[in-house]
Design an enzyme around this catalytic site. Structure first.
Site, PDB file in Angstrom:
ATOM      1  CG  ASP A   5      -1.802  -1.265   1.216  1.00 33.20           C
ATOM      2  OD1 ASP A   5      -2.179  -1.728   0.124  1.00 33.20           O
ATOM      3  OD2 ASP A   5      -2.065  -1.786   2.314  1.00 33.20           O
ATOM      4  CD  GLU A   6       4.623  -0.459  -0.400  1.00 33.33           C
ATOM      5  OE1 GLU A   6       3.725  -0.754  -1.214  1.00 33.33           O
ATOM      6  OE2 GLU A   6       5.257  -1.306   0.254  1.00 33.33           O
ATOM      7  CE  LYS A   8       2.505  -2.555  -4.251  1.00 28.65           C
ATOM      8  NZ  LYS A   8       2.156  -2.156  -2.872  1.00 28.65           N
ATOM      9  CG  HIS A  33      -2.701  -1.876  -6.870  1.00 26.64           C
ATOM     10  ND1 HIS A  33      -1.759  -1.970  -5.874  1.00 26.64           N
ATOM     11  CD2 HIS A  33      -2.577  -2.987  -7.621  1.00 26.64           C
ATOM     12  CE1 HIS A  33      -1.082  -3.096  -6.027  1.00 26.64           C
ATOM     13  NE2 HIS A  33      -1.567  -3.737  -7.079  1.00 26.64           N
ATOM     14  N   GLY A 296     -10.718  -3.500   3.543  1.00 31.64           N
ATOM     15  CA  GLY A 296     -11.352  -2.435   4.319  1.00 31.64           C
ATOM     16  C   GLY A 296     -10.810  -2.335   5.740  1.00 31.64           C
ATOM     17  NE  ARG A 297      -7.075  -6.869   6.771  1.00 30.70           N
ATOM     18  CZ  ARG A 297      -6.131  -7.790   6.693  1.00 30.70           C
ATOM     19  NH1 ARG A 297      -5.819  -8.505   7.746  1.00 30.70           N
ATOM     20  NH2 ARG A 297      -5.482  -8.006   5.560  1.00 30.70           N
ATOM     21  CB  SER A 407       3.375  10.550  -4.807  1.00 28.12           C
ATOM     22  OG  SER A 407       1.972  10.584  -4.847  1.00 28.12           O
TER      23      SER A 407
HETATM   24  P1  GDP Z   1      -0.802   0.175  -3.511  1.00 34.86           P
HETATM   25  O1  GDP Z   1      -1.382  -1.108  -3.038  1.00 34.86           O
HETATM   26  O2  GDP Z   1       0.663   0.272  -3.271  1.00 34.86           O
HETATM   27  O3  GDP Z   1      -1.160   0.464  -4.937  1.00 34.86           O
HETATM   28  O4  GDP Z   1      -1.464   1.329  -2.619  1.00 34.86           O
HETATM   29  P2  GDP Z   1      -3.019   1.483  -2.259  1.00 34.86           P
HETATM   30  O5  GDP Z   1      -3.734   2.010  -3.437  1.00 34.86           O
HETATM   31  O6  GDP Z   1      -3.536   0.253  -1.631  1.00 34.86           O
HETATM   32  O7  GDP Z   1      -2.948   2.556  -1.092  1.00 34.86           O
HETATM   33  C1  GDP Z   1      -2.456   3.835  -1.294  1.00 34.86           C
HETATM   34  C2  GDP Z   1      -3.583   4.833  -0.985  1.00 34.86           C
HETATM   35  O8  GDP Z   1      -3.027   6.132  -0.908  1.00 34.86           O
HETATM   36  C3  GDP Z   1      -4.622   4.913  -2.101  1.00 34.86           C
HETATM   37  O9  GDP Z   1      -5.866   5.247  -1.539  1.00 34.86           O
HETATM   38  C4  GDP Z   1      -4.118   6.057  -2.989  1.00 34.86           C
HETATM   39  O10 GDP Z   1      -5.151   6.736  -3.668  1.00 34.86           O
HETATM   40  C5  GDP Z   1      -3.492   6.966  -1.957  1.00 34.86           C
HETATM   41  N1  GDP Z   1      -2.313   7.705  -2.432  1.00 34.86           N
HETATM   42  C6  GDP Z   1      -1.357   7.321  -3.330  1.00 34.86           C
HETATM   43  N2  GDP Z   1      -0.398   8.273  -3.411  1.00 34.86           N
HETATM   44  C7  GDP Z   1      -0.742   9.244  -2.543  1.00 34.86           C
HETATM   45  C8  GDP Z   1      -0.133  10.466  -2.141  1.00 34.86           C
HETATM   46  O11 GDP Z   1       0.933  10.853  -2.593  1.00 34.86           O
HETATM   47  N3  GDP Z   1      -0.795  11.207  -1.209  1.00 34.86           N
HETATM   48  C9  GDP Z   1      -1.980  10.827  -0.639  1.00 34.86           C
HETATM   49  N4  GDP Z   1      -2.546  11.592   0.266  1.00 34.86           N
HETATM   50  N5  GDP Z   1      -2.583   9.674  -1.009  1.00 34.86           N
HETATM   51  C10 GDP Z   1      -1.965   8.895  -1.924  1.00 34.86           C
HETATM   52  P1  IMO Z   2      -0.847  -4.251  -2.161  1.00 35.64           P
HETATM   53  O1  IMO Z   2      -0.383  -4.774  -3.500  1.00 35.64           O
HETATM   54  C1  IMO Z   2      -0.965  -4.780   2.175  1.00 35.64           C
HETATM   55  C2  IMO Z   2      -0.700  -8.858   3.713  1.00 35.64           C
HETATM   56  C3  IMO Z   2      -1.958  -9.261   4.477  1.00 35.64           C
HETATM   57  C4  IMO Z   2      -1.346 -10.182   5.510  1.00 35.64           C
HETATM   58  C5  IMO Z   2      -0.245 -10.893   4.716  1.00 35.64           C
HETATM   59  C6  IMO Z   2      -0.643 -12.264   4.188  1.00 35.64           C
HETATM   60  O2  IMO Z   2      -2.163  -3.611  -2.153  1.00 35.64           O
HETATM   61  O3  IMO Z   2       0.233  -3.454  -1.523  1.00 35.64           O
HETATM   62  P2  IMO Z   2      -2.252 -13.009   2.192  1.00 35.64           P
HETATM   63  O4  IMO Z   2      -3.718 -12.816   2.000  1.00 35.64           O
HETATM   64  O5  IMO Z   2      -1.409 -12.428   1.123  1.00 35.64           O
HETATM   65  O6  IMO Z   2      -1.891 -14.421   2.490  1.00 35.64           O
HETATM   66  O7  IMO Z   2      -1.911 -12.186   3.550  1.00 35.64           O
HETATM   67  O8  IMO Z   2       0.055 -10.047   3.625  1.00 35.64           O
HETATM   68  N1  IMO Z   2      -0.909  -8.344   2.331  1.00 35.64           N
HETATM   69  C7  IMO Z   2      -0.959  -7.053   2.026  1.00 35.64           C
HETATM   70  N2  IMO Z   2      -0.909  -5.949   2.811  1.00 35.64           N
HETATM   71  N3  IMO Z   2      -1.039  -4.618   0.848  1.00 35.64           N
HETATM   72  C8  IMO Z   2      -1.057  -5.710   0.038  1.00 35.64           C
HETATM   73  O9  IMO Z   2      -1.034  -5.618  -1.311  1.00 35.64           O
HETATM   74  C9  IMO Z   2      -1.047  -6.993   0.625  1.00 35.64           C
HETATM   75  N4  IMO Z   2      -1.069  -8.251   0.136  1.00 35.64           N
HETATM   76  C10 IMO Z   2      -0.970  -9.064   1.185  1.00 35.64           C
HETATM   77  O10 IMO Z   2      -2.585  -8.152   5.061  1.00 35.64           O
HETATM   78  O11 IMO Z   2      -0.719  -9.446   6.520  1.00 35.64           O
HETATM   79 MG    MG Z   3      -2.848  -1.759  -1.737  1.00 37.47          MG
END
Ligand code: GDP
Ligand code: IMO
Ligand code: MG
Length: 424
Positions: A5-6, A8, A33, A296-297, A407
Site C-alpha cells: 500500500d505504498e 504502487k 490498488h 477495508g481494514r 507523490s
Molecule cells: P498500492 O497497493 O501500493 O497500490 O497502494 P493502495 O492504493 O492500496 O494505497 C495507497 C492509498 O493512498 C490509495 O488510496 C491512494 O489513492 C493513496 N495515495 C497514493 N499516493 C498518494 C499520495 O501521494 N498522497 C496521498 N494523500 N494519497 C496517496
Molecule cells: P498491495 O499490493 C498490504 C498482507 C496481508 C497479511 C499478509 C498475508 O495492495 O500493496 P495473504 O492474504 O497475502 O496471504 O496475507 O500479507 N498483504 C498485504 N498488505 N497490501 C497488500 O497488497 C497486501 N497483500 C498481502 O494483510 O498481513
Molecule cells: Mg494496496
C-alpha cells in the site's frame, strides 16, 4: 519497499502513459490498488494498474494466482465504466487458479493458528501457492480445457476432502458443484488466455517499453519478508523476473515505491508503530487514505523506518525511489525517522532476519522539523518547503538511493517526476 500500500498503483498508472505493455507477474487479489483520475476512483486487484490508458496492453503472467470469479468481476466492473478489455488484456496459461476451497482453507488455517494468525486477506492466496508447490494446482491453460480441467479437479477435490473432513471436521466438497460453476467462468476467461511469456520475449527483443508492476511489499516477500507474517509470493523485484518468465538481463531499471512513513495491515512486527498520542497528531485516517483497498481494514501506522528502507533498496536493487504520500505529513510540527534499531545493546542498520529478534528491536529516532505548509500545489522540487526537502534528503541517505518521483496526493497531477524512466 515496505509492507504494501505504498501507492504502487498510482505510480504505475502514471508511468503507463509512457509505456506500451504493463505486466503483473505475482500475487493475486490480495493486492488492492486505488487510482484517482480526476474525481473518478478505480480499484484494481489483479488487472494491471495501467489499463486506464487506451494505448497500453496488459498482461497477467504465469507467477500469479487468479481467482476466476474475482477477475471476472473486475473485468465486468471496468467494462461497465467504458474501459474496453478485449484485445488489451492477456492471461498466461501458466497462472494458477484459486478456487473456493482455497478461500475456505485460508480461513481454517488462520483459525487453527489462533493467536499466531498471519492476518491474511482470506483470499485463498497461501493455499493456492501451497498447491502449486505441492504440484496439485490447476493452471489457466488446463482450466480453459474442460476435459483436462475435470480430471485435474477431480483428483484435487478428493485430496482436499480428506483434509477437510479428517483435520477440520468440515463437510465434503461437492465436485460437480465446483466444476459446474468454474466451467462457466472458464468459458468467459478463455478469450483472454494467450501465449503471454513468448509474446513478451518477442516484444522485449524489439526494445518495447515495458513496465512490470510489483504487488504487495518487500517485507511481505515469502523469503526475505518478516516471515512468517508474509504473503506467499516473491514480492521483490527479482520475483518479477521469476513470475513473468523474463531474464534479469531484460530489466533496465528498478523503481522502489516507498511511502514517506510506514503502514502495515495484518499481523507481524511494526517497530516504528506510533503511539496513541502521536496517532492523534499524526493524521486522520480518512484524509490519509489508510483504509485497506482489499479488505477495508484500518492500516497500522508507523514512522519512516530507515533500516527497512535500506534493506529493501538492496533486496530490490532499486535505482531510484518513488516517495509517496509526503503530503500526509504536511501538518506535523515534527517528524520522527527511525535511523537504526537497538538490539541487545547493539545498533543495527538493517532488520534482523529472525522474527523473535525483530519483535524486540527498539527504534532509534532522528527528530526532524516539520514544514506545516501544504505541499499539494508544488509543481517542482524547488517549490517544496525547505524542511520537506531536508526530510526527503534524509530518506535518500538512509536508503542510499536517489529519489526519482515524489507523490503529493492521490491524483495523477499531484506528482513530481524528476527523471525520465524510459530512456537508458
Ligand atoms: P498500492 O497497493 O501500493 O497500490 O497502494 P493502495 O492504493 O492500496 O494505497 C495507497 C492509498 O493512498 C490509495 O488510496 C491512494 O489513492 C493513496 N495515495 C497514493 N499516493 C498518494 C499520495 O501521494 N498522497 C496521498 N494523500 N494519497 C496517496
Ligand atoms: P498491495 O499490493 C498490504 C498482507 C496481508 C497479511 C499478509 C498475508 O495492495 O500493496 P495473504 O492474504 O497475502 O496471504 O496475507 O500479507 N498483504 C498485504 N498488505 N497490501 C497488500 O497488497 C497486501 N497483500 C498481502 O494483510 O498481513
Ligand atoms: Mg494496496
Amino acid at each position: 519497499m515496505q509492507w504494501g500500500d505504498e501507492g504502487k498503483g498510482k505510480v504505475i498508472d502514471l508511468l503507463s502513459s509512457q509505456a506500451e505493455y504493463i505486466v503483473r507477474s505475482q500475487g493475486g487479489n490480495n493486492a488492492g490498488h486505488t487510482i484517482m483520475v480526476g474525481t473518478e476512483e478505480y480499484r484494481f486487484h489483479l488487472i494491471p494498474s495501467g489499463i486506464l490508458y487506451p494505448h497500453v496492453r496488459c498482461y497477467i503472467t504465469g507467477g500469479t494466482a487468479i481467482d476466476p470469479e474475482v477477475l471476472l468481476k473486475e473485468i465486468r466492473g471496468l467494462e461497465e465504466r467504458g474501459i474496453e478489455l478485449k484485445g488489451r488484456l492477456f492471461i498466461s496459461p501458466y497462472a494458477h487458479l484459486i478456487f473456493s476451497y482455497h478461500r475456505s482453507l485460508d480461513k481454517l488455517y488462520e483459525a487453527q493458528k489462533g493467536e499466531h494468525a498471519i492476518g491474511t486477506t482470506g483470499r485463498g492466496i497461501g493455499p493456492c501457492y501451497a498447491d502449486r508447490v505441492s504440484r496439485i494446482g490447476v493452471r489457466m491453460g488446463e482450466f480453459v480445457r474442460p476435459d483436462i480441467f475435470k480430471k485435474r479437479l477431480k483428483q484435487v477435490v478428493a485430496q482436499k476432502n480428506q483434509e477437510l473432513t479428517s483435520i477440520f471436521h468440515e463437510p465434503t466438497l461437492d465436485f460437480e458443484e465446483i466444476f459446474a460453476a468454474n466451467e462457466k467462468y472458464a468459458k468467459l476467461l478463455a478469450p483472454y488466455v494467450y501465449d503471454v511469456e513468448n509474446f513478451l520475449a518477442g516484444a522485449l527483443k524489439k526494445d518495447s517499453k515495458m513496465l512490470f508492476e510489483g504487488a504487495h511489499g518487500t517485507f511481505l516477500d515469502v523469503t526475505f519478508g518478516t516471515y512468517p507474517y508474509v504473503t506467499s509470493s516473491s514480492t521483490i523485484a527479482a520475483g518479477i523476473c521469476n513470475g513473468a518468465g523474463v531474464g534479469p538481463s531484460q530489466i533496465t531499471r528498478t523503481l522502489g515505491v516507498i511511502k514517506a512513513y510506514t503502514t502495515r495491515v495484518g499481523n507481524g512486527p511494526l517497530p516504528t508503530a506510533i503511539n496513541a498520542e502521536d496517532e492523534k497528531l499524526f493524521l486522520d485516517h480518512t484524509a490519509a487514505r489508510e483504509i485497506g483497498t482489499t479488505t477495508g481494514r484500518k492500516r497500522r501506522i508507523g514512522w519512516f523506518d530507515g533500516p527497512l528502507g535500506r534493506f529493501a533498496a538492496r533486496l530490490n536493487g532499486a535505482n531510484d525511489l518513488a516517495v509517496t504520500k509526503l503530503d500526509v505529513l504536511d501538518h506535523l510540527p515534527s517528524i520522527k525517522v527511525c535511523k537504526g534499531y537497538m538490539l541487545d545493546g547493539e545498533m543495527l542498520e538493517i532488520p534482523p532476519s529472525i522474527m523473535e529478534d525483530f519483535q524486540r528491536v527498539q527504534p532509534v529516532y532522528e527528530v526532524l522539523d516539520g514544514w506545516q505548509t501544504s505541499t499539494r500545489e508544488a509543481t517542482s522540487i524547488e517549490q517544496l518547503p525547505k524542511n520537506a526537502r531536508k526530510y526527503l534528503n534524509y530518506l535518500e541517505s538512509l536508503c542510499e538511493v536517489p529519489i526519482g518521483i515524489i507523490s503529493l496526493g492521490p491524483e495523477r497531477e499531484k506528482t513530481l517526476i524528476l527523471k525520465d524512466f524510459f530512456t537508458n
